[in-house]
Scaffold this motif. Structure first.
Motif, PDB file in Angstrom:
ATOM      1  N   TRP A 248      20.733  40.667   1.232  1.00 56.44           N
ATOM      2  CA  TRP A 248      20.641  41.544   0.079  1.00 56.44           C
ATOM      3  C   TRP A 248      22.610  41.178  -0.716  1.00 56.44           C
ATOM      4  N   TYR A 249      22.484  40.744  -2.062  1.00 56.08           N
ATOM      5  CA  TYR A 249      23.704  41.184  -2.370  1.00 56.08           C
ATOM      6  C   TYR A 249      24.044  42.267  -2.340  1.00 56.08           C
ATOM      7  N   LEU A 250      25.242  42.855  -1.858  1.00 58.28           N
ATOM      8  CA  LEU A 250      25.744  44.689  -1.864  1.00 58.28           C
ATOM      9  C   LEU A 250      26.576  44.042  -2.796  1.00 58.28           C
ATOM     10  N   TYR A 251      27.176  44.056  -3.059  1.00 55.67           N
ATOM     11  CA  TYR A 251      28.991  43.761  -3.602  1.00 55.67           C
ATOM     12  C   TYR A 251      29.054  42.256  -4.527  1.00 55.67           C
ATOM     13  N   GLY A 252      29.961  42.719  -5.224  1.00 55.49           N
ATOM     14  CA  GLY A 252      30.194  41.191  -6.717  1.00 55.49           C
ATOM     15  C   GLY A 252      31.677  41.919  -6.995  1.00 55.49           C
ATOM     16  N   ALA A 253      32.435  40.590  -7.067  1.00 50.03           N
ATOM     17  CA  ALA A 253      33.615  40.463  -7.309  1.00 50.03           C
ATOM     18  C   ALA A 253      33.623  39.243  -8.728  1.00 50.03           C
ATOM     19  N   SER A 254      34.838  39.191  -9.879  1.00 47.51           N
ATOM     20  CA  SER A 254      35.395  38.365 -10.635  1.00 47.51           C
ATOM     21  C   SER A 254      36.438  38.543 -10.967  1.00 47.51           C
ATOM     22  N   GLY A 255      37.355  37.637 -11.128  1.00 46.20           N
ATOM     23  CA  GLY A 255      38.424  37.770 -12.351  1.00 46.20           C
ATOM     24  C   GLY A 255      38.063  37.902 -13.443  1.00 46.20           C
ATOM     25  N   ASN A 256      39.358  37.364 -14.321  1.00 46.07           N
ATOM     26  CA  ASN A 256      39.282  37.597 -15.472  1.00 46.07           C
ATOM     27  C   ASN A 256      39.736  36.174 -15.729  1.00 46.07           C
ATOM     28  N   GLU A 257      40.031  35.770 -15.179  1.00 50.52           N
ATOM     29  CA  GLU A 257      40.377  33.985 -15.667  1.00 50.52           C
ATOM     30  C   GLU A 257      39.150  33.330 -15.056  1.00 50.52           C
ATOM     31  N   TYR A 258      38.724  32.384 -14.930  1.00 55.44           N
ATOM     32  CA  TYR A 258      38.176  31.750 -14.696  1.00 55.44           C
ATOM     33  C   TYR A 258      36.980  30.900 -14.388  1.00 55.44           C
ATOM     34  N   ARG A 259      36.459  32.419 -15.499  1.00 52.57           N
ATOM     35  CA  ARG A 259      35.356  32.696 -15.251  1.00 52.57           C
ATOM     36  C   ARG A 259      34.239  31.776 -16.391  1.00 52.57           C
ATOM     37  N   ASN A 260      35.229  30.893 -16.743  1.00 56.06           N
ATOM     38  CA  ASN A 260      33.769  29.801 -17.371  1.00 56.06           C
ATOM     39  C   ASN A 260      33.521  28.833 -16.145  1.00 56.06           C
ATOM     40  N   LEU A 261      33.725  28.752 -15.035  1.00 56.55           N
ATOM     41  CA  LEU A 261      33.692  27.789 -14.161  1.00 56.55           C
ATOM     42  C   LEU A 261      32.334  28.126 -13.229  1.00 56.55           C
ATOM     43  N   MET A 262      32.209  29.206 -13.802  1.00 59.88           N
ATOM     44  CA  MET A 262      30.760  29.930 -13.259  1.00 59.88           C
ATOM     45  C   MET A 262      30.399  30.113 -11.504  1.00 59.88           C
ATOM     46  N   PRO A 263      32.065  30.264 -11.279  1.00 67.04           N
ATOM     47  CA  PRO A 263      31.597  31.498  -9.849  1.00 67.04           C
ATOM     48  C   PRO A 263      30.662  32.058  -8.993  1.00 67.04           C
ATOM     49  N   ASN A 264      30.554  32.888 -10.567  1.00 65.60           N
ATOM     50  CA  ASN A 264      28.822  33.691  -9.781  1.00 65.60           C
ATOM     51  C   ASN A 264      28.158  32.803  -9.432  1.00 65.60           C
ATOM     52  N   TYR A 265      27.431  31.700 -10.003  1.00 66.05           N
ATOM     53  CA  TYR A 265      26.109  31.570  -9.709  1.00 66.05           C
ATOM     54  C   TYR A 265      26.501  30.221  -8.370  1.00 66.05           C
ATOM     55  N   LEU A 266      27.384  30.120  -8.074  1.00 61.31           N
ATOM     56  CA  LEU A 266      27.245  29.145  -7.260  1.00 61.31           C
ATOM     57  C   LEU A 266      27.342  30.641  -6.544  1.00 61.31           C
ATOM     58  N   LEU A 267      28.365  31.389  -5.769  1.00 60.88           N
ATOM     59  CA  LEU A 267      27.832  31.994  -4.843  1.00 60.88           C
ATOM     60  C   LEU A 267      26.948  33.192  -4.281  1.00 60.88           C
ATOM     61  N   GLN A 268      25.989  33.110  -5.659  1.00 69.15           N
ATOM     62  CA  GLN A 268      25.032  33.236  -5.805  1.00 69.15           C
ATOM     63  C   GLN A 268      23.904  32.282  -5.028  1.00 69.15           C
ATOM     64  N   TRP A 269      23.638  31.485  -5.388  1.00 65.11           N
ATOM     65  CA  TRP A 269      22.738  29.882  -4.852  1.00 65.11           C
ATOM     66  C   TRP A 269      23.136  30.351  -2.753  1.00 65.11           C
ATOM     67  N   ASN A 270      24.827  30.216  -2.858  1.00 61.81           N
ATOM     68  CA  ASN A 270      24.989  30.421  -1.060  1.00 61.81           C
ATOM     69  C   ASN A 270      24.102  31.231  -0.863  1.00 61.81           C
ATOM     70  N   MET A 271      24.104  33.037  -1.295  1.00 63.84           N
ATOM     71  CA  MET A 271      23.381  33.845  -0.362  1.00 63.84           C
ATOM     72  C   MET A 271      22.309  33.238  -0.393  1.00 63.84           C
ATOM     73  N   ILE A 272      21.341  32.618  -1.330  1.00 62.07           N
ATOM     74  CA  ILE A 272      19.593  32.324  -1.148  1.00 62.07           C
ATOM     75  C   ILE A 272      19.904  32.136  -0.391  1.00 62.07           C
ATOM     76  N   ARG A 273      20.984  31.027  -0.304  1.00 64.54           N
ATOM     77  CA  ARG A 273      20.728  29.924   0.824  1.00 64.54           C
ATOM     78  C   ARG A 273      20.482  30.350   2.239  1.00 64.54           C
ATOM     79  N   TRP A 274      21.372  31.508   2.449  1.00 57.75           N
ATOM     80  CA  TRP A 274      21.498  32.488   3.544  1.00 57.75           C
ATOM     81  C   TRP A 274      20.457  32.722   3.771  1.00 57.75           C
ATOM     82  N   SER A 275      19.520  33.751   3.019  1.00 55.37           N
ATOM     83  CA  SER A 275      18.826  34.144   3.300  1.00 55.37           C
ATOM     84  C   SER A 275      17.287  33.110   3.973  1.00 55.37           C
ATOM     85  N   VAL A 276      17.403  31.756   3.119  1.00 56.33           N
ATOM     86  CA  VAL A 276      16.110  30.997   3.028  1.00 56.33           C
ATOM     87  C   VAL A 276      16.699  30.698   5.053  1.00 56.33           C
ATOM     88  N   GLU A 277      17.642  30.143   5.306  1.00 54.54           N
ATOM     89  CA  GLU A 277      18.627  30.196   6.833  1.00 54.54           C
ATOM     90  C   GLU A 277      17.465  31.033   7.453  1.00 54.54           C
TER      91      GLU A 277
END
Length: 354
Positions: A248-277
């Motif tokens: 489960w993805y329980l909590y997510g947080a991001s700063g007001n800056e650097y959102r244009n770098l799309m960190p939330n997408y990469l974070l989701q991908w890493n959690m999905i990879r954990w579920s596969v692992e």
């Protein structure tokens, strides 16, 4: 006849919940450690051979200033939800607990899709009332979620199934130098700060830093704190829980800056990879709004999670088995006013937080 879980049967109970298709971390004893202000009790129902066929854990909390308590069964019961005998057996045990703790109601929000009208009808016949809920996040647990079936799938297959824009944003984050790391207690202050920034930006109350630190301690290897960095700067983070055949993805947080770098997408991908692992069956993105109109302020959250090609799922919702109608009425109407006042005071107090 149902029985209370004791120290002697706790391991057996935990194994059943973890391995059942309806198993959920909130039904585990492990999760009760995260809720020390609540009293934890659990019930099991056995078949004729003595094997557990159903389980239900409840959290019990006193209503301030009264002798009454609320009894909450989060995402339970854990059983064949079409097995009326098992459900009734567990509810008989819950009624006994209600008498012991002077509970005015038993609230449940089972892991059952809204399309299962037979289950809803059964629970109504057993005395439950289905709560009237809105399309957003009015309930204790989200009624609308996205779930991704990861069973037997490779990372390449999952990546290929994502929306083209989602794949692009995952790769963009990597290209722009975003790095995701699995962190421990040392990163909790940064995560809590980003969480506060997110809450102020989006208008919701967030947890204290100690809550997230306790979660890593209490859940051990079942919890992971993922942090996204740009250089040495923490720019986003997520907390995930693995239990049984789900992550489960329980909590997510991001700063007001650097959102244009799309960190939330990469974070989701890493959690999905954990579920596969882990060989899981389900990766659960958790809550979205049920109002799918584009002018809904929460539509962006829906669109973000939809891009990972999960299944939009509506649960049957909250159900209440009321033991004391007068107390239930007073708590419901007084509680709504208190929650709204708390939210407004919180937002005013933290409006200038950085």
């Amino acid at each position: 006849m149902s029985e209370l879980v004791t120290a002697a049967t706790l391991e057996e109970f935990e194994s059943f919940v973890a391995n059942h298709p309806k198993g959920h971390f909130a039904q585990s004893h492990m999760w009760s450690l995260q809720k020390p202000q609540w009293k934890w009790e659990a019930l099991i129902s056995r078949d004729r051979e003595g094997r557990i066929k159903g389980a239900m854990s409840v959290l019990i909390r006193k209503v301030p200033g009264t002798p009454f308590t609320l009894m909450y069964c989060c995402r339970g019961p854990v059983c064949d939800i079409s097995d009326r005998d098992t459900v009734e057996d567990l509810l008989d045990g819950a009624r006994s607990l209600a008498k012991k703790y002077k509970s005015y109601t038993l609230k449940i929000d089972p892991d059952v899709p809204v399309e299962n009208t037979a289950f809803a009808d059964m629970m109504k016949s057993l005395g439950f009332k289905i709560a009237e809920e809105g399309k957003n996040f009015e309930a204790v647990q989200p009624k609308f979620v996205f779930r991704l079936n990861v069973e037997g799938k490779t990372e390449d297959e999952l990546m290929a199934s994502f929306h083209q824009k989602t794949r692009y944003n995952i790769r963009l984050a990597v290209k722009k130098g975003v790095e995701v790391k699995i962190m421990g207690q040392e990163a909790v202050p940064d995560f809590a700060r980003l969480m506060l920034e997110t809450g102020v930006r989006d208008g919701f109350v967030t947890r204290q830093e100690s809550y997230f630190a306790d979660m890593l301690r209490n859940l051990g290897d079942h919890a992971r704190l993922y942090m996204a960095y740009h250089g040495d700067i923490p720019i986003a983070g997520t907390l995930a829980i693995a239990y049984g055949d789900k992550v489960w993805y329980l909590y997510g947080a991001s700063g007001n800056e650097y959102r244009n770098l799309m960190p939330n997408y990469l974070l989701q991908w890493n959690m999905i990879r954990w579920s596969v692992e882990l060989g899981c069956r389900i990766y659960d993105f958790r809550g979205v709004s049920g109002d799918l109109s584009e002018d809904n302020p929460l539509y962006g959250l829906y669109k973000f999670k939809k891009g990972f090609n999960g299944d939009f799922t509506e649960f049957v919702g909250e159900m209440d088995l009321v033991f004391n109608p007068a107390v239930a009425f007073a708590v419901k109407h007084g509680g709504n006013l208190f929650k709204e006042l708390r939210r407004r005071v919180y937002l005013i107090k933290n409006r200038g937080a950085k």
